[in-house]
Write an enzyme that holds these catalytic residues in place. Sequence first.
Site, PDB file in Angstrom:
ATOM      1  N   CYS B 207      -9.800   6.753   3.913  1.00  0.00           N
ATOM      2  CA  CYS B 207     -10.803   6.226   3.727  1.00  0.00           C
ATOM      3  C   CYS B 207     -11.275   7.192   4.186  1.00  0.00           C
ATOM      4  O   CYS B 207     -12.734   8.420   4.593  1.00  0.00           O
ATOM      5  CB  CYS B 207     -11.543   5.239   4.059  1.00  0.00           C
ATOM      6  SG  CYS B 207     -10.857   4.379   2.630  1.00  0.00           S
ATOM      7  N   HIS B 211     -14.850  10.473   4.051  1.00  0.00           N
ATOM      8  CA  HIS B 211     -16.065   9.272   4.881  1.00  0.00           C
ATOM      9  C   HIS B 211     -16.601   9.397   6.486  1.00  0.00           C
ATOM     10  O   HIS B 211     -17.703   9.122   6.933  1.00  0.00           O
ATOM     11  CB  HIS B 211     -16.576   8.173   4.938  1.00  0.00           C
ATOM     12  CG  HIS B 211     -16.333   7.865   2.852  1.00  0.00           C
ATOM     13  ND1 HIS B 211     -17.306   8.689   2.580  1.00  0.00           N
ATOM     14  CD2 HIS B 211     -15.180   7.576   2.436  1.00  0.00           C
ATOM     15  CE1 HIS B 211     -17.060   8.712   1.108  1.00  0.00           C
ATOM     16  NE2 HIS B 211     -16.003   8.051   0.959  1.00  0.00           N
ATOM     17  N   ARG B 250     -14.996  -0.545  -6.016  1.00  0.00           N
ATOM     18  CA  ARG B 250     -15.461   1.012  -5.659  1.00  0.00           C
ATOM     19  C   ARG B 250     -14.498   0.948  -4.921  1.00  0.00           C
ATOM     20  O   ARG B 250     -13.355   2.632  -5.544  1.00  0.00           O
ATOM     21  CB  ARG B 250     -16.903   1.158  -5.180  1.00  0.00           C
ATOM     22  CG  ARG B 250     -17.526   3.141  -4.936  1.00  0.00           C
ATOM     23  CD  ARG B 250     -17.703   3.381  -5.853  1.00  0.00           C
ATOM     24  NE  ARG B 250     -18.378   4.837  -6.266  1.00  0.00           N
ATOM     25  CZ  ARG B 250     -16.147   5.942  -5.637  1.00  0.00           C
ATOM     26  NH1 ARG B 250     -15.177   5.053  -6.389  1.00  0.00           N
ATOM     27  NH2 ARG B 250     -16.799   6.970  -5.757  1.00  0.00           N
ATOM     28  N   CYS B 254     -11.837   4.354  -5.270  1.00  0.00           N
ATOM     29  CA  CYS B 254     -11.495   5.181  -4.696  1.00  0.00           C
ATOM     30  C   CYS B 254      -9.882   5.843  -3.967  1.00  0.00           C
ATOM     31  O   CYS B 254      -9.266   6.782  -3.998  1.00  0.00           O
ATOM     32  CB  CYS B 254     -11.872   5.037  -3.151  1.00  0.00           C
ATOM     33  SG  CYS B 254     -13.043   5.900  -3.369  1.00  0.00           S
TER      34      CYS B 254
END
Lengths: 163, 293
Positions: B207, B211, B250, B254
């Site tokens: 992640c 991000h 969500r 991802c």
Amino acid sequence: MKTPNIFPAISHVTSRIFSYVFSYLMAPLLAALLLIACTDPSTEQSTEQSNGQNHKQSSDKDPALLARVALDQAQAQYEASRQAGYAWARTPVLLKSATEDFAAGDFSGAASTADQATRLADASLAQAQAEQTAWLDRFPKTDSSQSPLTQLPLTTTPANKVP
Amino acid sequence: MFNGKEFTMIRRPAIAAMLLTLSSYSLLGYMAAFSHKAVADPESDRQAMRAFYQKRFPDIAPEAHKDGVYAFDENAREQWLELEDFPPYEIAIDEGQELFESPLADGSNYSDCFGDGAVKNQFPYFDEQKGEVITLELAINTCRSQHGDQPLPYDGAEITRLTAYIAFQSRGQTIAVAEPANEGALAAYNDGKRFYASRRGQLNFACTSCHVQLAGNRLRAEHLSASLGQVSHWPAYRLKWQDVGSLHRRFARCIKQVGAEPFPAQSKEYRNLEYFLTYISNGLPLNGPSIRK
């Protein structure tokens, strides 16, 4: 004129050279030789032969059995990757395909697809192993000088100002 | 044969090499211990994250990240604000309110558990007795069970409508997750943190790859949002889904996009992840439900 006695100096230099040669060259060499000597080549050869024979025997014997073994192995590896929390999405798709091939009687196809699934599961397990500690470096630290995190620059657009 | 002096001379370099190796291992051990200790401080993490994004987006206040990519993409923000004039999640809020006020099996309703519904800032939290992270969805099902009703499926429409209503009621509240203090809470927090930073899937992405490291850059036509504020606006109406969906839906999307097998909604993994992400967003306002592409 008295000749200087150079023998102690020569002796000293020689023994130093000998000690360095022994410590840095001879000792590892001897250790390597010892390891090689401890390995019995006949055992390795016989293991390889026996594996080859087993493989040959099973494939000669029953292709269905070979496919079943491959399927079971793939299933086991996939379960292990799920347990580790690192299963890949493609692995169960391949497993399903292999199971369908098996049910349809295409044993070589089933074995081949199951092998692919096993390789994917193996790779996901390797990922799980690598991530045991690798994740630690992916967060900013309070003191940014200690942070190994690479902050990649904004390359596409500068951050637009929002009123 | 060697005499004693010669033996000493032979052994001296070997001993020095051995000592050097041992001291290197000790140093590595201390470094490893130090880095593990650094992991277990949530407040330092939060501060470091805020500082990181402040440095990356110097013109954007950390609180502004509640709007995700719309905090730094002006064109997208204009479109988003226009969508917010007639928000497609409005129906979900209305349906959620209806469900919220409907009687449960024993005649009571959700207000017996959640008052007027403005409770979103109390979740998630770590329940010491149960030893797990409790999210709003889990609390809704616990409420139902306590009042004699069957739990709702976590990926269903009914629970998402209820959370949409509760999120709407809680708008403007500030995220204020208590700092994980006890061993269990800290373990759950670190588990979520590890999940966020671990590479997974066939594409080998974490992640944090998008991000943290690449936040603000584009992935195809879309900007990548910052970690701060990623939990503030859920449930959200996604244009891609044509429906209101949960944060865990969500997450699953991802995870699937990087080629990994997703976990079920409200699994321990996702709840711990939500706990970590919500803690580092402490201080940001809640602004759900929202619209996302």
